[in-house]
Design a protein around this motif. Structure first.
Motif, PDB file in Angstrom:
ATOM      1  N   UNK A 112       0.851  -1.179   0.000  1.00  0.00           N
ATOM      2  CA  UNK A 112       0.000   0.000   0.000  1.00  0.00           C
ATOM      3  C   UNK A 112       0.893   1.236   0.000  1.00  0.00           C
ATOM      4  N   UNK A 113       1.422   1.558  -1.193  1.00  0.00           N
ATOM      5  CA  UNK A 113       2.334   2.692  -1.290  1.00  0.00           C
ATOM      6  C   UNK A 113       1.558   4.006  -1.168  1.00  0.00           C
ATOM      7  N   UNK A 114       2.138   4.937  -0.447  1.00  0.00           N
ATOM      8  CA  UNK A 114       1.487   6.228  -0.240  1.00  0.00           C
ATOM      9  C   UNK A 114       2.065   7.243  -1.221  1.00  0.00           C
ATOM     10  N   UNK A 115       1.710   7.087  -2.502  1.00  0.00           N
ATOM     11  CA  UNK A 115       2.198   7.987  -3.538  1.00  0.00           C
ATOM     12  C   UNK A 115       1.178   9.068  -3.883  1.00  0.00           C
ATOM     13  N   UNK A 116      -0.062   8.889  -3.482  1.00  0.00           N
ATOM     14  CA  UNK A 116      -1.154   9.715  -3.975  1.00  0.00           C
ATOM     15  C   UNK A 116      -1.182  11.100  -3.337  1.00  0.00           C
ATOM     16  N   UNK A 117      -1.759  12.041  -4.083  1.00  0.00           N
ATOM     17  CA  UNK A 117      -2.113  13.356  -3.580  1.00  0.00           C
ATOM     18  C   UNK A 117      -3.626  13.369  -3.379  1.00  0.00           C
ATOM     19  N   UNK A 118      -4.185  14.482  -2.927  1.00  0.00           N
ATOM     20  CA  UNK A 118      -5.605  14.492  -2.583  1.00  0.00           C
ATOM     21  C   UNK A 118      -6.496  14.151  -3.781  1.00  0.00           C
ATOM     22  N   UNK A 119      -6.254  14.793  -4.933  1.00  0.00           N
ATOM     23  CA  UNK A 119      -7.082  14.572  -6.127  1.00  0.00           C
ATOM     24  C   UNK A 119      -6.418  13.655  -7.146  1.00  0.00           C
ATOM     25  N   UNK A 120      -5.228  13.191  -6.841  1.00  0.00           N
ATOM     26  CA  UNK A 120      -4.459  12.351  -7.760  1.00  0.00           C
ATOM     27  C   UNK A 120      -4.165  11.018  -7.065  1.00  0.00           C
ATOM     28  N   UNK A 121      -4.862   9.971  -7.489  1.00  0.00           N
ATOM     29  CA  UNK A 121      -4.667   8.637  -6.914  1.00  0.00           C
ATOM     30  C   UNK A 121      -3.716   7.856  -7.799  1.00  0.00           C
ATOM     31  N   UNK A 122      -2.666   7.300  -7.218  1.00  0.00           N
ATOM     32  CA  UNK A 122      -1.635   6.586  -7.978  1.00  0.00           C
ATOM     33  C   UNK A 122      -1.559   5.156  -7.479  1.00  0.00           C
ATOM     34  N   UNK A 123      -1.773   4.202  -8.393  1.00  0.00           N
ATOM     35  CA  UNK A 123      -1.772   2.780  -8.059  1.00  0.00           C
ATOM     36  C   UNK A 123      -0.594   2.107  -8.751  1.00  0.00           C
ATOM     37  N   UNK A 124       0.147   1.289  -8.013  1.00  0.00           N
ATOM     38  CA  UNK A 124       1.286   0.549  -8.568  1.00  0.00           C
ATOM     39  C   UNK A 124       0.783  -0.794  -9.105  1.00  0.00           C
ATOM     40  N   UNK A 125       0.992  -1.036 -10.397  1.00  0.00           N
ATOM     41  CA  UNK A 125       0.529  -2.271 -11.026  1.00  0.00           C
ATOM     42  C   UNK A 125       1.638  -3.300 -11.241  1.00  0.00           C
ATOM     43  N   UNK A 126       2.885  -2.859 -11.282  1.00  0.00           N
ATOM     44  CA  UNK A 126       4.011  -3.746 -11.587  1.00  0.00           C
ATOM     45  C   UNK A 126       5.283  -3.040 -11.140  1.00  0.00           C
ATOM     46  N   UNK A 127       6.317  -3.783 -10.728  1.00  0.00           N
ATOM     47  CA  UNK A 127       6.495  -5.239 -10.696  1.00  0.00           C
ATOM     48  C   UNK A 127       5.879  -5.859  -9.446  1.00  0.00           C
ATOM     49  N   UNK A 128       6.025  -7.179  -9.319  1.00  0.00           N
ATOM     50  CA  UNK A 128       5.517  -7.890  -8.151  1.00  0.00           C
ATOM     51  C   UNK A 128       6.600  -7.975  -7.081  1.00  0.00           C
ATOM     52  N   UNK A 129       6.180  -8.377  -5.902  1.00  0.00           N
ATOM     53  CA  UNK A 129       7.134  -8.593  -4.817  1.00  0.00           C
ATOM     54  C   UNK A 129       8.137  -9.682  -5.192  1.00  0.00           C
ATOM     55  N   UNK A 130       7.681 -10.713  -5.890  1.00  0.00           N
ATOM     56  CA  UNK A 130       8.587 -11.767  -6.352  1.00  0.00           C
ATOM     57  C   UNK A 130       9.629 -11.218  -7.317  1.00  0.00           C
ATOM     58  N   UNK A 131       9.186 -10.336  -8.215  1.00  0.00           N
ATOM     59  CA  UNK A 131      10.120  -9.730  -9.176  1.00  0.00           C
ATOM     60  C   UNK A 131      11.236  -8.974  -8.469  1.00  0.00           C
ATOM     61  N   UNK A 132      10.861  -8.107  -7.529  1.00  0.00           N
ATOM     62  CA  UNK A 132      11.902  -7.302  -6.894  1.00  0.00           C
ATOM     63  C   UNK A 132      12.722  -8.147  -5.924  1.00  0.00           C
ATOM     64  N   UNK A 133      12.149  -9.265  -5.462  1.00  0.00           N
ATOM     65  CA  UNK A 133      12.929 -10.192  -4.645  1.00  0.00           C
ATOM     66  C   UNK A 133      14.013 -10.868  -5.459  1.00  0.00           C
ATOM     67  N   UNK A 134      13.660 -11.322  -6.672  1.00  0.00           N
ATOM     68  CA  UNK A 134      14.654 -11.925  -7.560  1.00  0.00           C
ATOM     69  C   UNK A 134      15.603 -10.883  -8.132  1.00  0.00           C
ATOM     70  N   UNK A 135      15.065  -9.736  -8.522  1.00  0.00           N
ATOM     71  CA  UNK A 135      15.871  -8.736  -9.216  1.00  0.00           C
ATOM     72  C   UNK A 135      16.089  -9.111 -10.665  1.00  0.00           C
ATOM     73  N   UNK A 136      16.762  -8.229 -11.395  1.00  0.00           N
ATOM     74  CA  UNK A 136      17.025  -8.489 -12.801  1.00  0.00           C
ATOM     75  C   UNK A 136      18.078  -9.578 -12.950  1.00  0.00           C
ATOM     76  N   UNK A 137      18.000 -10.306 -14.066  1.00  0.00           N
ATOM     77  CA  UNK A 137      18.983 -11.357 -14.326  1.00  0.00           C
ATOM     78  C   UNK A 137      18.422 -12.420 -15.245  1.00  0.00           C
TER      79      UNK A 137
END
Length: 333
Positions: A112-137
Motif C-alpha cells: 500500500x504505497x502512499x504515492x497519492x495526492x488528494x485529487x491524484x490517486x496513484x496505483x502501482x501495477x508492476x512489478x511484483x514482490x517476487x520480481x523485486x525479490x529476484x531482481x534483474x537477471x
C-alpha cells in the motif's frame, strides 16, 4: 503533464502546487515546468527503472536547492552497470545522509504505497514482490529472466476518480504477459506507450500493441519519443492501434521520421501548449508536451485534437496517426 523530453520519459502529476514526478530524462525542461507552475515541493520522485533516458535528469534535479524533495522511489538492478546509474545511487545515499530526502528501494504492486495526492490517486501495477525479490537477471532453475525493462514500475493514475493515465515505463512483453495474468485494473483514458514505441521483445510488435490496448482501452495513445534518436514509433504498432482501437487518437511528442523524412516542416506549430518541450529546438515537435486535466467531470487532453490534426494534414507528409495514410502490415517474426 507528459513532458516532451525527446527520447525518454517524464510525467508531472500535479494537485495544485503539490506534485509527483515519474521519471526524469531532462533536468532543464523539468526545472522550467516546475518553476513555471509555481512548484517548489516534490512529494515523490518515482524512477521507473535504471535506463539513462528515465533517470539522467534526476542527477541535477535532486541536489537543486530550489526544490524540497520528499521521497525518491527506485528498484534495484544488478544488470545495470552504467555510470549514470552508479552516480545516481551515490547521490541518493549522500542526500539521504544529509537529511535532504528519503529513499525507498523496492516498489511493487503488493504494498500500500502512499504515492497519492488528494485529487491524484496513484496505483502501482508492476512489478511484483517476487520480481523485486529476484531482481534483474537471466532465467535460473526456478526464476524467470527479468530484464531492466521488465522491471519497469507501471503506474495507473486517477484524476478526480477518473482513470486518466497509464505510465508503463519501458514495460516489455514478458512483463505485460505477467500483468495480464493478474486481476489489477489497467484501464486508462491515456496510455503512454512503452519503450517510446520501439520493440517490446522478440515477438511481433502488433501483438504486443493489441494485448496492451485491449487491457488499457485508451482513448489517446501518446508516444514519448525523440526525432532523430530512433525510427519510433514502429509503424506496425501504430497500425494495430488504429485497427483494433478505431477512433483512438495517436499523438507523438516529437515528429517521427516515419511520418516526415528529411528536414522538419518550417511552419510555426500554433497548436502547441506553450509549455517546456525539447522539440521546440529545431521545430521537431508534433504534439509536443501533452496535458491531461479533469474538467467538469470529464478528462481533457491537450493539444486539442482538431488543432493538432489541422497542422498535421497541412505540413506532415505521411502522418501515421491519420487514418487516410496506409501503413504496412505486421512484420514476420
Amino acid at each position: 503533464m507528459i513532458l516532451d523530453v525527446g527520447h525518454g520519459n517524464c510525467a508531472v502529476l500535479r494537485d495544485g502546487v503539490r506534485c509527483v514526478i515519474v521519471d526524469a530524462k531532462s533536468d532543464k525542461l523539468l526545472y522550467q515546468e516546475l518553476i513555471d507552475s509555481g512548484i517548489c515541493r516534490i512529494e515523490h520522485l518515482v524512477l521507473s527503472h535504471a535506463d539513462s533516458d528515465h533517470i539522467a535528469g534526476a542527477l541535477r534535479l535532486l541536489p537543486n536547492e530550489d526544490f524540497d524533495i520528499g521521497t525518491v522511489w527506485i528498484n534495484s538492478d544488478s544488470n545495470k552497470d552504467s555510470l549514470k546509474w552508479h552516480e545516481l545511487l551515490g547521490l541518493l545515499a549522500r542526500l539521504k545522509r544529509d537529511g535532504r530526502l528519503r529513499t525507498r528501494v523496492g516498489i511493487c504492486d503488493e504494498q500500500d504505497w502512499d504515492l497519492s495526492l488528494e485529487r491524484v490517486l496513484i496505483d502501482v501495477l508492476h512489478p511484483t514482490l517476487t520480481d523485486i525479490g529476484h531482481g534483474t537477471g537471466k532465467a535460473g532453475r526456478v526464476r524467470p529472466e527479468i530484464t531492466t525493462n521488465g522491471m519497469s514500475v507501471v503506474l495507473r493514475v486517477l484524476l478526480d476518480g477518473h482513470p486518466a493515465l497509464l505510465l508503463p515505463g519501458d514495460l516489455d512483453a514478458a512483463a505485460l504477459e505477467q500483468m495480464l495474468s493478474r486481476s489489477k485494473a489497467m484501464t486508462a483514458h491515456v496510455l503512454v506507450y512503452p519503450h517510446h514505441g520501439g520493440h517490446s521483445g522478440d515477438g511481433p510488435e502488433n501483438e504486443f500493441a493489441k494485448q496492451l490496448c485491449e487491457a488499457v482501452q485508451p482513448e489517446v495513445v501518446v508516444f514519448s519519443m525523440g526525432r532523430g534518436s530512433f525510427k519510433n514509433p514502429l509503424p506496425e504498432a501504430v497500425a494495430e492501434i488504429r485497427s483494433s482501437r478505431a477512433g483512438t487518437r495517436v499523438a507523438c511528442t516529437q515528429l517521427s521520421p516515419n511520418c516526415h523524412a528529411g528536414e522538419p516542416p518550417t511552419a510555426q506549430p500554433l497548436h502547441l501548449l506553450g509549455r517546456p518541450a525539447a522539440g521546440l529546438t529545431g521545430n521537431r515537435c508534433c504534439a509536443g508536451t501533452v496535458r491531461v486535466t479533469a474538467v467538469d467531470g470529464a478528462l481533457l487532453v491537450e493539444p486539442r485534437p482538431e488543432d493538432h490534426l489541422t497542422w498535421i494534414e497541412q505540413h506532415v507528409r505521411a502522418p501515421m496517426c491519420n487514418p487516410k495514410v496506409r501503413l504496412p502490415g505486421p512484420r514476420k517474426p
